[in-house]
Design an enzyme around this catalytic site. Structure first.
Site, short mmCIF file in Angstrom:
data_model
loop_
_atom_site.label_atom_id
_atom_site.label_comp_id
_atom_site.label_asym_id
_atom_site.label_seq_id
_atom_site.Cartn_x
_atom_site.Cartn_y
_atom_site.Cartn_z
N HIS A 144 26.83 31.57 21.36
CA HIS A 144 26.54 32.97 21.03
C HIS A 144 27.72 33.60 20.28
CE1 HIS A 144 25.02 37.13 22.03
NE2 HIS A 144 26.32 37.39 21.95
N GLU A 145 28.93 33.39 20.80
CA GLU A 145 30.11 33.97 20.16
C GLU A 145 30.39 33.32 18.81
OE1 GLU A 145 30.96 36.63 21.33
OE2 GLU A 145 30.08 36.45 23.32
N HIS A 148 28.36 34.96 16.19
CA HIS A 148 28.98 36.20 15.70
C HIS A 148 30.03 35.89 14.64
CE1 HIS A 148 26.98 38.92 18.33
NE2 HIS A 148 27.58 38.54 19.45
N GLU A 227 23.27 41.38 18.87
CA GLU A 227 23.13 40.55 20.07
C GLU A 227 21.89 39.67 19.99
OE1 GLU A 227 25.45 40.07 22.27
OE2 GLU A 227 26.64 41.53 21.15
#
EC number: 3.4.24.-
Length: 299
Positions: A144-145, A148, A227
């Site tokens: 997930h990070e 980003h 998100e």
């Protein structure tokens, strides 16, 4: 899809930068007019502050954000082999450089990414997330990070953070000057102001009051949208939605963080303060966790 998203985020970066300059200019005009009897002087101060703050945030954003959130950096794999290798593996899959890695001493499970671009990125995790999550779940969170980082969300959020903080600082500066100056402008207007001047004064004060709120709403909207994209990006990298689903469920079922800085709340994978959600969601830093999990289950 990926390259379109990166290009879209780069365009959004330009839009946010434009909004940053416009909002600061408007608030500078208002502060100068209300508190210093010169809108132009306020505008010049605001623009100088904008340039300084943007340069500072772009060049030092990682160190500033990590310091605000009490992060300590890992300098080599031996400092924490398991975490280091998970980040290294996810960076390799995402085809981005290895980011700097930080640990935050906090029992609440959470994580975030920050930086200016993939070449100057950093990832932070709490000790709580390390203690509670399995390797599969950690891969989902780090994926997930890394999404980003890969999609340039970190730059977008760095600019949004600068926008919010700079406007708040400018408003506080103007209010302090007003109180220490004894409200000179207001008294002058009371003595010799006409109706138009009074109306402008009221309008300027409304702008000063609402500008920080507007900046915060922009930052929160950006955070909510990114998100969902990062959740999907994590599944693309790990090919395993169940790992992230399980991680989000554990993160959601936890106590608020103690070490997190309020201005950085939007950066985290989940709201670190567990704030009560508003019915409109306008003031939420993150989308509802149930919605995120439902979307992941439908992939």
């Amino acid at each position: 899809m990926l390259f379109e998203q990166i290009a879209r985020n780069k365009r959004h970066t330009l839009y946010v930068m434009a909004a940053f300059v416009i909002l600061l200019a408007v608030i500078g005009l208002a502060v100068g007019y209300v508190f210093f009897n010169s809108a132009i002087a306020g505008l010049l101060v605001a623009l100088i502050a904008a340039v300084f703050y943007m340069v500072l945030m772009i060049s030092q954003s990682t160190d500033i954000v990590m310091s605000m959130n009490h992060g300590r950096e890992l300098h080599q794999a031996d400092d924490d082999p398991e975490l280091w290798h998970i980040v290294e593996d996810m960076a390799l899959v995402a085809k981005v450089p290895m980011p700097r890695v930080f640990i935050i001493d906090d029992e609440s499970p959470n994580a975030f990414a920050t930086g200016n671009d993939p070449e100057h990125a950093a990832v932070a995790v709490t000790t709580g997330i390390q203690a509670r999550l399995t390797r599969e779940e950690m891969e989902g969170v780090i994926g997930h990070e890394m999404s980003h980082v890969r999609n340039y969300d970190i730059r977008l959020q760095t600019i949004a953070l600068a926008l919010t903080a700079a406007i708040s600082l400018l408003v506080n500066w103007g209010m302090n000057a007003f109180w220490w100056g004894g409200g000179r402008r207001s008294r002058d207007n009371d003595r010799d102001g006409n109706g138009a001047q009074v109306l402008l004064m009221i309008l300027a004060i409304v702008v000063i009051i609402l500008a920080p709120l507007a900046a915060s709403l922009v930052q929160m909207a950006l955070s909510r949208n990114r998100e969902y994209l990062a959740d999907a990006g994590s599944v693309e990298l790990t090919r395993n939605p169940l790992g992230l689903i399980s991680a989000l469920e554990k993160i959601d079922d936890s106590q608020p963080m103690q070490a997190a800085d309020p201005s950085s709340a939007a950066l985290y994978i989940s709201d670190p303060f567990k704030a009560k959600k508003s019915w409109t969601h306008l003031f939420d830093t993150h989308p509802p966790m149930a919605d995120r999990i439902t979307r992941l289950k439908n992939m």
